[in-house]
Design a protein around this motif. Structure first.
Motif, PDB file in Angstrom:
ATOM      1  N   ARG A 120     -32.109  33.970  27.730  1.00 50.44           N
ATOM      2  CA  ARG A 120     -31.353  33.936  28.988  1.00 50.44           C
ATOM      3  C   ARG A 120     -29.876  33.698  28.719  1.00 50.44           C
ATOM      4  NH1 ARG A 120     -33.895  30.298  33.577  1.00 50.44           N
ATOM      5  NH2 ARG A 120     -32.126  31.258  34.619  1.00 50.44           N
ATOM      6  N   ASP A 165     -25.965  36.009  29.406  1.00 50.61           N
ATOM      7  CA  ASP A 165     -24.793  35.472  30.103  1.00 50.61           C
ATOM      8  C   ASP A 165     -23.534  36.014  29.434  1.00 50.61           C
ATOM      9  OD1 ASP A 165     -22.694  33.859  31.067  1.00 50.61           O
ATOM     10  OD2 ASP A 165     -24.015  32.138  31.328  1.00 50.61           O
ATOM     11  N   ARG A 186     -20.649  35.015  29.310  1.00 49.16           N
ATOM     12  CA  ARG A 186     -19.801  33.985  28.692  1.00 49.16           C
ATOM     13  C   ARG A 186     -20.162  33.768  27.220  1.00 49.16           C
ATOM     14  NH1 ARG A 186     -20.758  28.819  32.217  1.00 49.16           N
ATOM     15  NH2 ARG A 186     -22.894  29.559  31.924  1.00 49.16           N
ATOM     16  N   PRO A 194     -30.929  26.055  30.660  1.00 55.49           N
ATOM     17  CA  PRO A 194     -31.289  27.462  30.843  1.00 55.49           C
ATOM     18  C   PRO A 194     -32.743  27.798  30.548  1.00 55.49           C
ATOM     19  CG  PRO A 194     -30.143  27.189  28.764  1.00 55.49           C
ATOM     20  CD  PRO A 194     -30.186  25.823  29.406  1.00 55.49           C
TER      21      PRO A 194
END
Length: 828
Positions: A346, A350, A352, A699
């Motif tokens: 996950r 992202d 980022r 997460p």
């Protein structure tokens, strides 16, 4: 003082007005809109009588009319315990008699069953609690609810979560009404939530701004009750810290900081309780010196050992952002459990955490540092592993010789306190860089042999078969320790009544006073007293300090009456089953791949001869680590004698540097008090995230979807030790709490060698965390105990006494019943 106006309450007045009133006073001091009111203080509660005159005069000054009468206990709305809903609130109270009756109802609720149970769970005594009562004007709301200034489910500090209903907000807090639910991102946008439900977009924006303002004023994320009246005015009815959030990584800014991702690694050594500050400091110092010896920049310690909430995390950001390693990270962390690997996937989604070159100035593993580390470790390790495979008996002899060398070492303590602290920090150096490193190659040889055999037998192996060949493993120091404790139990059988009828903690106290008959425990503790739960933390007690867990294990052993279930018999049976499994596997492989079968069989037998040394490196490390603990406690006693600490154990709540400051005269007792309070609060935390982002987000996904495939009566974890067992669940959070009977299924947050004496009589093992190569599953395999690890929230999703079946080959746990059972299990 019996009655005080809310506007006159200072933040330090909790003991006088309770947590709720103190929070309301803080809101008023911050300039927020709070309904007028007053507080009946704890002095009145302690007097035992309601000061009717003072209360009714305050009610009259308030203008009479409908009011809310709300409990405000001294152990309420605290940083570590919210007490949400544990004491009573009475709304729409009108009239003098009704007001006095409502106050008495609030007072009585401090002794309600739910409040007493909650305090017990928080480690608070009823005698420590006093009740104040808040009386406020009623707000007639058009909409009301609760706002969290951080997401209480994911931990994300950049999200605001609002639940609201039309009218009174009691339906939100007591769960009796369906609510309008809003998750507001930190960027101020409200995607798809404008004017939906009972709150408008403007109201949601106002709530978010207000929540952030209150959070800044009160210094931490807040749980805020609010109401909007008919004039669209926002009223704040309560604010308290969100007590369930896991702490943020140190030095991070969740809003403007560089996003980072951390993985919890302490559970690999059985560390689910927080590590003491001294424990972290000693681990850091030892690792730094070891890296210096092999020529690597010791700054990487700050990536490998990140202390978050007293737990040990590793900074994964460099790996996740590495263009070369980015996609491989989930496989790299698979050993830490499937939930962690899913969570990492996950994170990879992202943006980022997209791959990028390292930023200038950001510490990372340089190619040169990596090369030096590999050159310092790999050649000698590879050569040692090959020698061990060629001559396993000689390798075992060399490894145990290293152990004896360490145990024969003697150390003379310096005379002064500061020198004692400085030298204690280096007591492990010679062991870590010498004997411990030399004892590792046989273990690597065993792992290599098993891995190669697994590849040779690919397509033939069935689930769990490779692990089945490792049951009943010889030459394991932890197994030898547990069997030695069984011998102590056999010697103690004449005193069985005493040992079973007395609590383990009382037995430990009597043993320390020399009031118990001698049955071999003294000799056992002389050899193994340096062991204990969370034993790599020098701040954690050893069995020599507190043998309570040993007496708990002995009580379980003494309940074994069937000779076939005696641990030596079970261990021998496990070894025979492993040999049979190995022979059957090789025989099946020989039919289609005779050469591969012969080589695989040879490798698996070599693995059995060497894999028992799995526990040896850590075991020999524990001797100097126990000496470090002893010297630090001695230094703590000296500082206590000088009035710089309250007790010798206080030194464990300082770092090595701070202990030296104390040795030079610094009074750090206030620091110790604060850290003890934080440590105790964190020790009560049941769930620790396996992954943590720098904005507080956990997460990790929900439990495996595989569990849904098997229906609601199944849990799925990671297979760790083959076999099937059915028995009653026994939930244990610390070995000293164990009250186990033969055949029980032990359910624990994690395990380490300090737990393994409990394994000898178990039917099966379930843990919330772990790794197949960690100590607990390794020993479970050797005892032939079915084990499933990495089962999220197992200690809360399973019920004490509930009958379950554990399948250690598939990782499946079947729940047969929720009601307690008196059976002793069938999984023997």
């Amino acid at each position: 003082m019996d009655v005080i106006d809310l506007a006159d309450i200072s933040p330090e007045a909790t003991e006088l007005v309770g947590g709720k009133a103190a929070g309301l006073g803080a809101l008023l001091s911050a300039g927020e809109r709070v309904p007028d009111g007053f507080c009946l203080t704890t002095e009145a509660y302690r007097s035992g009588a309601v000061p009717e005159g003072a209360v009714l005069a305050a009610y009259e000054r308030l203008g009479g009319g409908p009011v809310a009468v709300r409990s405000s206990a001294t152990a309420e709305d605290l940083p570590g315990a919210s007490f949400a809903g544990q004491q009573d609130t009475v709304l729409d109270v009108e009239g003098e008699d009704a007001l006095l009756a409502a106050i008495r109802l609030c007072w009585a609720s401090v002794d309600s069953e739910r409040a007493v149970a909650y305090r017990a769970g928080q480690g608070l005594e009823t005698a420590d609690v006093a009740m104040a009562v808040v009386v406020q004007r009623m707000v007639a709301p058009t909409a009301a609810g609760v706002m969290f200034t951080a997401n209480p489910l994911t931990g994300t500090r950049t999200e605001t979560v609002v639940d609201a209903v039309a009218g009174l907000g009691t339906g939100v807090v007591d769960g009796t009404r369906n609510t309008d639910h809003y998750v507001l991102p930190g960027n101020g946008t409200l995607p798809g939530q404008e004017d939906r439900g009972c709150l408008s977009a403007d109201q949601l924006r106002e709530l978010q701004r207000t929540g952030q303002r209150v959070q800044r004023a009160l210094g931490s994320p807040q749980d805020i009750e609010f109401a909007y009246d008919a004039e669209d005015a926002l009223w704040l009815l309560q604010s308290r810290a969100i007590t369930t959030l896991f702490p943020l990584p140190p030095g991070t800014d969740p809003v403007r900081g560089d996003p980072r991702v951390y993985m919890e690694v302490g559970h690999m050594q059985g560390l689910r309780r927080p590590v003491t500050p001294m424990g972290v400091s000693v681990l850091r110092a030892t690792t730094r010196r070891w890296l210096q010896v092999v020529g690597v920049d010791d700054a990487v310690v700050d990536l490998f050992l990140v202390d978050i909430g007293g737990r040990l995390f590793m900074d994964l950001t460099g790996f996740v952002r590495s263009p070369r390693l980015h996609a491989r990270v989930p496989d790299m962390v698979q050993v830490y459990g499937p939930a962690v690997a899913r969570g990492v996937r996950r994170v990879l989604d992202d943006p980022r955490y997209a791959p990028r070159p390292p930023r200038p100035g950001r510490r990372a593993f340089s190619p040169g540092a990596t090369a030096r580390l590999l050159l310092a470790v790999v050649p000698a390790s590879l050569l040692g592993a090959l020698r061990a495979l060629a001559r396993p008996a000689a390798a075992r002899e060399r490894a145990f010789h290293e152990l004896e060398r360490v145990r024969r070492q003697r150390w003379t303590a310096p005379a002064d306190t500061a020198s004692r602290i400085r030298s204690a920090a280096g007591l492990q150096d010679a062991t870590m860089t010498g004997p411990m490193m030399r004892s590792l190659p046989p273990l690597w040889a065993a792992l290599l042999a098993q891995a190669v055999a697994g590849r040779l037998l690919r397509g033939i192996l069935r689930p769990g078969e490779l692990n089945a060949t490792l049951r009943g493993m010889p030459h394991n120091v932890t197994t030898q320790m547990d069997l030695q404790l069984w011998s102590v139990a056999e010697s103690a059988r004449p005193h069985r009544g005493l040992l079973l009828s007395t609590d383990p903690d009382e037995l430990a106290a009597r043993f320390s006073r020399g009031e118990l008959p001698e049955f071999g425990l003294t000799a056992f503790l002389e050899e193994y007293g340096m062991r204990g739960s969370a034993e790599i933390d020098v701040g954690s007690p050893r069995w020599a300090d507190d043998p309570t867990p040993v007496f708990a294990a002995l009580a379980g052993y003494l309940q074994v009456t069937d000779p076939d279930q005696a641990p030596p018999a079970r261990f021998a049976r496990a070894a025979a089953e492993a040999e049979a499994a190995l022979a059957d596997l090789v025989d099946r492989a020989r039919r289609t791949r005779p050469l591969r079968a012969r080589l695989a069989g040879s490798l698996l037998r070599r693995s059995r001869e060497l894999a028992g040394l799995r526990e040896l490196p850590k075991f020999l490390w524990l001797t100097p680590l126990a000496q470090v603990r002893g010297q630090l406690l001695a230094a703590g006693a000296e500082l206590t004698g000088r009035g710089l600490l309250e007790q010798s154990e206080d030194i464990m709540f300082l770092t090595l540097g701070e202990a030296l400051e104390a040795a030079h005269g610094a009074d750090l007792r206030a620091v110790v008090t604060r850290r003890r309070r934080e440590h105790d609060r964190e020790a009560r935390r049941r769930q620790v995230p396996g992954l943590l982002l720098s904005d507080g987000t956990n997460p990790q996904a929900l439990p495996d979807g595989a569990a849904d495939e098997h229906g609601p009566d199944a849990l799925v974890g990671q297979p760790a030790a083959t076999g099937v067992a059915t028995g009653p669940v026994r939930i244990v959070h610390h070995p000293s709490e164990a009250r186990l009977r033969p055949g029980d299924i032990l359910v624990a947050p994690t395990t380490d060698p300090g737990w393994t004496p409990l394994f000898l009589t178990l039917g099966g093992l379930i843990t919330e965390t772990g790794s197949t190569i960690a100590h607990g599953p390794t020993v479970a395999r050797e005892y032939g105990i079915p084990a499933v690890i990495c089962v999220p929230d197992a200690t809360t999703r399973l019920t004490e006494g509930q009958t379950v079946t554990v399948d250690g080959a598939t990782g499946l746990i079947r729940m047969h019943a929720a009601e307690p059972t008196t059976g002793d299990g069938a999984g023997r």
